[in-house]
Write an enzyme that holds these catalytic residues in place. Structure first.
Site: not given
Ligand code: ZN
Length: 655
Positions: A458, A552, A554, A556
């Site tokens: 992770d 998503y 924001a 990216k």
């Protein structure tokens, strides 16, 4: 050595050649007998020609076939009398011999015959099995090596001093046989090389092998049981230190090299052995290993000193009037360092793995030979010879040009599925070694082979990220290429209803982890043998965001901005950073059938039409994105950084 011959199994193989296939596989499955091409087998049997005539033939292992997996087409049929006529010549260069052997094949589709084909032909026995057994090498790489094997086997075998494999060896064996050959001999020991056993059938030749090797094993167990001296475990290596050393190795090799670290007990024992200089610097167990391991390992880290000594040795060849051969690179293939342990080095991960296999066996034999009074390698005058390189260089030429990313190391996140996985596939295909990371545990086995390291981790956890980098650099020596593809879409939610935790978890993966990965790989990318390169998988949403996808879009956009800053900051380190913006790539984990159907419905389209809802009317697949990503990593794009490339079939909101 266990006798694994099973008549029932053997009966499934057809005729004398079939029996030879079966026996070869039994030999090939014993790693202490045969390592990466060390060994060959043959059988003499009739060849029926198209006119109905029958020719006495030798079926000998062809090059490019592994004994463990060989099939009947792996044996080259050759007319026996022709081979014996060739062996009767006073002299023949090895390249000329190889040409004659190839031309003599009764089947032009057969592989090139083994370099030891003439040797098999001059011996009268129907079946012959040959290995480079560790036990024979342990016993014969000693001051009194010949005496020891003579005491062990008496007059049941023939003893032949070392001669380079090729025409001269066949000649030497033929002469020895004329003088001392007897029908009841079980085999032949080639000192510092290996064992040949004979029989009227492959079963008999195989069982003679089992018998003679077992005697040698018992003798070694009695007089020199393998005892690896106890040492303390080595501390973890600093990835930067390893990457620095790899850069040096790649510089003298004049190409990117993969460096693999080994810290097992034998590697530690030898790297820290008080007598390591004397033990390791004499030469290989058998000259066959030179092409994989070079004559000796580098002790410590003075790569330039190693390269200088290597060049000097090569210059000695030129005194012999042969200058047309290209020198192989002067980069060591094995490094022993008291802090790092053993490193194996190769132009590809596969080469580094092969060098490791061979040197692991070498270390066991060296430690055993020490217990027997001291390792004594063959005098290099006997083998550091041009003919050897003629043959080896012919092999290298047959291998063809390397793939464009050979020797380079890529780190790919999100590697278990979708675009990340497709990028791994494309990178492996172009020759790179790949460290694939994903939170999904199936990443470990997503690919196999020596060029793949899958790690489940992770990456939102800094300690886990550090551990991935450490494991990756231990395995391949550095990170030259980074593809950041891990990402999540999150729930579709209007801003007015945003859930703070859901927002945070999207940012943690898509943005925060991207920043952490970039920071962690930067020092390694700066030490890449060629330029370091990064590709971030962005999204069409950066330029054309969608309602409901705030987190998503924001994240990216933030990650894209990060990549642009990296392109600015790292250009002076010769690190290129580019972004691709895919859209509507539906064969990824982000897209469930449900989401796809829901989205298509919202636009009043069928799923099929929705997939192609772009200017070009084309479907964009993960593999299409991967191809563009690997192209951007290719040296062809050496002058491109800070670019953002859409892969979306054309969007009227972006164009
Ligand atoms: Zn051999």
């Amino acid at each position: 050595m266990q006798d694994r011959w099973d008549d029932g199994e053997a009966a499934r193989f057809d005729g004398a050649v079939g029996a030879c296939v079966y026996g070869s596989r039994l030999i090939g499955r014993e790693p202490t007998l045969v390592l990466h091409g060390g060994g060959n087998t043959s059988v003499k049997a009739p060849w029926e020609d198209v006119t109905g005539a029958t020719i006495d033939a030798l079926y000998v292992k062809g090059s490019g076939w592994d004994l463990a997996t060989i099939r009947a087409p792996g044996f080259a049929p050759l007319p026996l009398q022709r081979l014996r006529d060739l062996a009767a010549l006073d002299e023949l260069s090895d390249p000329a011999m190889m040409r004659e052997l190839s031309a003599a094949r009764l089947d032009p589709a057969a592989p090139a015959p083994s370099v030891e084909a003439l040797l098999h032909a001059v011996l009268p026995h129907v079946a012959i099995q040959h290995s480079h057994a560790d036990t024979i090498l342990a016993l014969t790489n000693l001051d009194d090596g010949e005496q020891r094997v003579r005491e062990l086997y008496g007059d049941r075998v023939l003893y032949v001093p070392y001669v380079m494999p090729g025409f001269d060896l066949a000649k030497a064996v033929g002469e020895r046989w004329e003088g001392e050959g007897r029908d009841d001999l079980l085999g032949m020991v080639l000192l510092n090389h290996g064992l040949f056993t004979f029989g009227a059938s492959t079963k008999a030749a195989y069982q003679a092998h089992v018998e003679l090797i077992t005697l040698a094993e018992q003798e070694l167990e009695r007089s020199a049981p393998l005892r690896v001296p106890a040492t303390d475990p080595l501390p973890p290596a600093d990835p930067i230190e390893l990457a620095d050393l790899r850069r040096e190795l790649s510089r003298v090799a004049d190409r990117p090299m993969v460096v693999r670290r080994h810290t097992g007990p034998a590697a530690r024992a030898l790297a820290q052995h008080p007598d390591r200089e004397r033990i390791t610097q004499q030469g290989p167990l058998t000259p066959d290993h030179v092409i994989r391991t070079k004559r000796r390992p580098l002790l410590g880290r003075d790569v330039d000193a190693f390269a200088d000594a290597y060049r000097e040795e090569f210059a000695r060849f030129e005194h012999r009037g042969r200058t047309e051969l290209a020198m192989l690179d002067p980069c060591p293939r094995v490094v022993l360092d008291d802090h790092l342990g053993m490193l194996t080095v190769g132009p590809s991960a596969k080469d580094a793995a092969i060098a490791a296999d061979i040197y692991h066996h070498t270390m066991d034999v060296l430690l055993r030979a020490e217990a027997l009074g001291g390792y004594r390698a063959l005098d290099p005058e006997h083998y550091f010879d041009l003919e050897y390189w003629d043959l080896e260089q012919a092999k290298l030429r047959r291998a063809g040009p390397p793939k464009p990313l050979t020797g380079e190391v890529a780190l790919v996140t999100g590697a278990a599925s979708g675009i990340g996985r497709a990028c791994c596939d494309a990178l492996l295909d172009r020759g790179a070694a790949v460290i694939g990371v994903d939170v999904a545990p199936q990443v470990v086995d997503a690919f196999d082979g020596p060029s793949w390291l899958g790690v489940a981790a992770d990456l939102t956890d800094q300690a886990a990220l550090d551990e991935v980098i450490r494991a990756g650099v231990d395995r391949f020596g550095g990170v030259d290429l980074a593809v950041i593809a891990a990402g999540v879409f999150g729930a579709t939610t209007p801003i007015a209803e945003l859930d703070r935790d859901a927002w945070r978890s999207v940012q943690a993966i898509n943005l925060d982890a991207t920043a952490a990965i970039l920071a962690a790989v930067h020092p390694l990318l700066g030490r890449a043998p060629r330029d370091g390169r990064v590709v971030l998988i962005g999204s069409k949403n950066v330029d054309a965001p969608g309602p409901g996808a705030a987190a998503y879009s924001a994240s990216k956009a933030g990650a894209t901005q990060l990549a642009r800053v990296a392109a600015l900051e790292w250009a002076s380190d010769r690190i290129r950073v580019n972004v691709v913006h895919p859209d509507a790539v539906f064969d990824t984990a982000l897209w469930t059938d449900e989401r796809l159907a829901e989205r298509a419905e919202r636009y009043g389209l069928s799923v099929e039409a929705y997939k192609r809802r772009n200017l070009l009317g084309t479907e964009v697949r993960s593999a299409d994105v991967a191809r563009v990503v690997t192209d951007l990593l290719d040296p062809a794009y050496h002058a491109t950084t800070g670019a953002q490339v859409p892969i979306d079939g054309g969007s009227d909101r972006v164009v």
